[in-house]
Design a protein around this motif. Sequence first.
Motif, PDB file in Angstrom:
ATOM      1  N   GLY A 700      -5.665 -21.369  58.255  1.00  0.00           N
ATOM      2  CA  GLY A 700      -5.273 -19.973  58.066  1.00  0.00           C
ATOM      3  C   GLY A 700      -5.329 -19.479  56.643  1.00  0.00           C
ATOM      4  O   GLY A 700      -4.573 -18.601  56.250  1.00  0.00           O
ATOM      5  N   ARG A 702      -8.559 -18.875  54.940  1.00  0.00           N
ATOM      6  CA  ARG A 702      -9.929 -18.734  54.483  1.00  0.00           C
ATOM      7  C   ARG A 702     -10.294 -17.288  54.165  1.00  0.00           C
ATOM      8  O   ARG A 702      -9.676 -16.346  54.663  1.00  0.00           O
ATOM      9  CB  ARG A 702     -10.929 -19.325  55.472  1.00  0.00           C
ATOM     10  N   ILE A 703     -11.295 -17.220  53.322  1.00  0.00           N
ATOM     11  CA  ILE A 703     -11.837 -15.919  52.974  1.00  0.00           C
ATOM     12  C   ILE A 703     -13.256 -15.912  53.525  1.00  0.00           C
ATOM     13  O   ILE A 703     -13.945 -16.938  53.487  1.00  0.00           O
ATOM     14  CB  ILE A 703     -11.857 -15.741  51.430  1.00  0.00           C
ATOM     15  N   ARG A 704     -13.680 -14.758  54.035  1.00  0.00           N
ATOM     16  CA  ARG A 704     -15.040 -14.682  54.557  1.00  0.00           C
ATOM     17  C   ARG A 704     -15.906 -13.933  53.541  1.00  0.00           C
ATOM     18  O   ARG A 704     -15.536 -12.868  53.064  1.00  0.00           O
ATOM     19  CB  ARG A 704     -15.031 -13.944  55.889  1.00  0.00           C
ATOM     20  N   GLY A 706     -18.912 -11.830  52.976  1.00  0.00           N
ATOM     21  CA  GLY A 706     -19.799 -10.976  53.758  1.00  0.00           C
ATOM     22  C   GLY A 706     -21.268 -11.222  53.470  1.00  0.00           C
ATOM     23  O   GLY A 706     -22.104 -11.185  54.352  1.00  0.00           O
TER      24      GLY A 706
ATOM     25  N   SER B  15     -16.921  -6.772  50.505  1.00  0.00           N
ATOM     26  CA  SER B  15     -17.795  -7.946  50.655  1.00  0.00           C
ATOM     27  C   SER B  15     -17.013  -9.229  50.899  1.00  0.00           C
ATOM     28  O   SER B  15     -17.553 -10.208  51.394  1.00  0.00           O
ATOM     29  CB  SER B  15     -18.680  -8.104  49.419  1.00  0.00           C
ATOM     30  N   LEU B  16     -15.761  -9.232  50.530  1.00  0.00           N
ATOM     31  CA  LEU B  16     -14.923 -10.412  50.765  1.00  0.00           C
ATOM     32  C   LEU B  16     -13.757 -10.008  51.671  1.00  0.00           C
ATOM     33  O   LEU B  16     -13.058  -9.035  51.381  1.00  0.00           O
ATOM     34  CB  LEU B  16     -14.381 -10.957  49.436  1.00  0.00           C
ATOM     35  N   ILE B  17     -13.604 -10.766  52.755  1.00  0.00           N
ATOM     36  CA  ILE B  17     -12.573 -10.413  53.734  1.00  0.00           C
ATOM     37  C   ILE B  17     -11.564 -11.549  53.857  1.00  0.00           C
ATOM     38  O   ILE B  17     -11.955 -12.707  53.937  1.00  0.00           O
ATOM     39  CB  ILE B  17     -13.191 -10.225  55.150  1.00  0.00           C
ATOM     40  N   CYS B  18     -10.299 -11.218  53.845  1.00  0.00           N
ATOM     41  CA  CYS B  18      -9.290 -12.243  54.141  1.00  0.00           C
ATOM     42  C   CYS B  18      -9.350 -12.509  55.642  1.00  0.00           C
ATOM     43  O   CYS B  18      -9.099 -11.617  56.450  1.00  0.00           O
ATOM     44  CB  CYS B  18      -7.885 -11.777  53.741  1.00  0.00           C
ATOM     45  N   ASP B  19      -9.728 -13.723  55.970  1.00  0.00           N
ATOM     46  CA  ASP B  19      -9.970 -14.063  57.368  1.00  0.00           C
ATOM     47  C   ASP B  19      -8.655 -14.096  58.161  1.00  0.00           C
ATOM     48  O   ASP B  19      -8.626 -13.867  59.353  1.00  0.00           O
ATOM     49  CB  ASP B  19     -10.657 -15.433  57.433  1.00  0.00           C
ATOM     50  N   ARG B  20      -7.599 -14.367  57.443  1.00  0.00           N
ATOM     51  CA  ARG B  20      -6.304 -14.467  58.094  1.00  0.00           C
ATOM     52  C   ARG B  20      -5.788 -13.075  58.470  1.00  0.00           C
ATOM     53  O   ARG B  20      -5.346 -12.829  59.574  1.00  0.00           O
ATOM     54  CB  ARG B  20      -5.346 -15.132  57.125  1.00  0.00           C
ATOM     55  N   LEU B  25     -10.609  -7.882  50.562  1.00  0.00           N
ATOM     56  CA  LEU B  25      -9.893  -8.171  49.322  1.00  0.00           C
ATOM     57  C   LEU B  25     -10.067  -6.982  48.378  1.00  0.00           C
ATOM     58  O   LEU B  25     -11.102  -6.322  48.374  1.00  0.00           O
ATOM     59  CB  LEU B  25     -10.440  -9.430  48.657  1.00  0.00           C
ATOM     60  N   LYS B  45      -8.282  -9.885  45.795  1.00  0.00           N
ATOM     61  CA  LYS B  45      -7.038 -10.438  46.321  1.00  0.00           C
ATOM     62  C   LYS B  45      -6.691  -9.721  47.620  1.00  0.00           C
ATOM     63  O   LYS B  45      -6.923  -8.516  47.757  1.00  0.00           O
ATOM     64  CB  LYS B  45      -5.948 -10.198  45.267  1.00  0.00           C
TER      65      LYS B  45
END
Lengths: 760, 73
Positions: A700, A702-704, A706, B15-20, B25, B45
């Motif tokens: 829980g 992780r960062i995705r 894109g 472009s960056l996603i907090c998957d949780r 971000l 962040k």
Amino acid sequence: MEVNQQKLHELEQLCVQEQPPAAMAVCPLHVNCRDICGHISEGDFNQARAVYEKSVPFPEILSRVCEQPCRDACIRKNCGDALLMQRLERSAVEWGSVKQRRLFLSKKKERTAVIGGGITGLTAAVELGKKGYPVTVFEKEAWLWGSLRKDGRADEAILENEGKKLVQYGVSIELEHEIADPGPLLEQFDAVVIAWGLKKDPLAVKETIFQVEGSTMFAGGDAIRENFGTYASAMAHGKSLAISVDRFLKKVSMDAGREREGVFETTLHVRWDKEERKESSVPEFGVLSQEEAVLEAQRCLDCKCTECTDACAFMRHYKSYPKKYLREIYNNLSIAMGTRHANKMINSCALCGQCAAVCPHGLNLGETIQEARRIMVEKKKMPQSAFEFAINDMNYSNSETAFLSRCQPGKGKSDFAFFPGCQLAASSPWTVRLAYLDLMKRMGKSVGLILGCCGVTADWAGEQELFEKTKKQLEESWKDQGCPVLIMACPTCYDVFCREMPDISCIGIWDVLLEKGLPQEYHKTMEQAVIHDSCGARSHPKVRKAVRTLAKNMGYQLEEEKYKQEQSLCCGFGGLAPVSNPQVADEMTDQWMREDEGLRLTYCVNCRDRLVKRKGTAVHILELLYDPQEALERKAPGYSLRRDNRFELKRQLLEELWNEKAPKEDKMKLVYSQETENELEERKILESDIRQVLEWSENGHRIRDGKSGCMIGHRQVGNVTFWVYYRVREDGVYEVERAYSHRMAISGEGDGKQDVGKIL
Amino acid sequence: MSEKYYETWEFEAGSLICDRCGVPLEPGEIVLHYMGNDFPILMPKCPVCGQGFIPEELAYGKIFQVEQALEDK
Ligand code: SF4
Ligand code: SF4
Ligand code: SF4
Ligand SMILES: [Zn+2]
């Protein structure tokens, strides 16, 4: 522990790098023959002339008449004619020019007199003039320069021209004024120089300072001789007289630091035995043309001691030599505040001791560097990042996970115990296994096993405390087995035990194999090899000999390396250089590879792996004995595989020999490209680090990304924070795209706050 | 670069996603620590859970340099 000034000084004395070339030392004026030849051979006559004029007050004259007392000393005479220095100097004066600087003279009030207007007297006068003293020269004839005038090689015009310097420095000349008794002059002048040339009774003076004892008189040149001296020596005396008078009038020490003002023999060591003979080929008479001078100067051997810098890539990397390094190390240790610029240098030496073996005076730079590292650790000034990776690796070797100490199955006590060393176990675990089985079979005694690290990693890193702790751990295991004789398979472990744990008796597996014969399954796979001695065997001639005999028994024809036996080059592993400065380590390995040709036969597995890593060919003697196929073919294993190998070796042996089944670990499966593998290796990122990151990330955090479609996880493991880009495959395997790390810790991540993972 | 932060990093919004948390971000403060020194930096962040991101070029660039400099003090 403290750095000891006295000791530093003694060590500095050993390095003769800064000593003058032989011809310069015996030149009365200490003209720097090496620099003059250097400049002329590059066609730079101006610089050459400048060097000459630095030592010679009347260059136009001396360059015409010098008798070249240096010729007998010039090293070139061992392999050709000595350099024709006078002719080179003459050409420097002819073809070069030096800008005359305007001089600002400090005016002094003490009055000085010089009796005699020959070379010695006029040199003394001009030098005193340069120092700002009023000088009066008394000459009995109606002309100056004494015997030079009759000589004729320096003609009237030259003498007149050089004589202008006297005017320039305000020297007054009284011609046709004979002083037979200096007595009256002593009243008018604060110091009197006697340079009246050869007389029936030479004056007695105190050596080096040229003082007529208990007087204000100083005498030199032919006045203190029984026969004519050389022109160079006459000029040198003139300079010395001026120095003495100056010191006398300033009331400072007359002799401090003047030991080498006169002619002496240098301690500089120059190897000329491999030099090609070169005779002089310039015309016998006349001024050399520029081309002729260049040709002559190029015969100069450029005398310098390069024994250690030729041998050691680390020394060349930092572009200096031991005398300077010692100073830098000392200064670095003494800094209370500010940047310690020499840290990296100190942490890049292989501590291999080769320098001591090749240095004509036995200077061991590595020893000082090792001590410096200890002091840095003790004072908490060792950069944290320098050796941590290696220390972690050693701790892993000696942890529950990889360390093992057992008596032979079914035995309660060991007569012998096999200690293969952590690196052989890491690189070639199957060789360790086969060797151990062979030893148990053929020793006829009970042979235990100890798998672990001898502690040299801690020693190299300067971590004294950890080293002591490791030795204790080993000693306890040894006692637990009933104090067996250890059978070593690594020359470095062998050296460490001999030095540091003298209660434990050790032999090499090579000794056992010599006694028991080759293993039954052994078959010869090659004909020839070049034997490489390990740094660990540098002080163990018996080991080096035993290994050679063993290799011959195995049927190999051995060739020797250029740097062989106790002078052997370090493979680049020593001193933890690959961890603290991979570039220097590679330069060491590459030099080793370059120096000789052919397949290398090693008896330290690190040597083998270092060379193979740099695309050379090397085999380890034990692998050749027990597993010849692998010996030649396998790659140098990376850091992660080295850990897995140690782990697997322990697991497998426990199961096979002691019937202990370790629970199989269910590790996350990782895959990555060769490119990524190389990068991880270079960045010192272990699979175990990656697994720790993934575990946390998949939990829980992780960062995705894109752009790449990768997941990004991060976690602090020990003192390092790792970042991993990865993909999760459908079959549960993790594809690692790339990883990187930093040592700075992160906070302020709110809920995403991480725990701190365990080191192992 | 802002006064308060030692370092910032330009990145494409979204472009960056907090998957949780399932959210992009955004620039936010995280703090780096080394040998008793703190360095607040402005990095991507998660506005919800707070987990951050540090790019490779910063890790092996500025951060590495500062680490080395501090270790040699
Ligand atoms: S070998 Fe190296 S340490 Fe020894 S005298 Fe020569 S330059 Fe100095
Ligand atoms: S070879 Fe060159 S440096 Fe050496 S003593 Fe002769 S002139 Fe001097
Ligand atoms: S690497 Fe070896 S030869 Fe070079 S300075 Fe260090 S101990 Fe001496
Ligand atoms: Zn979030």
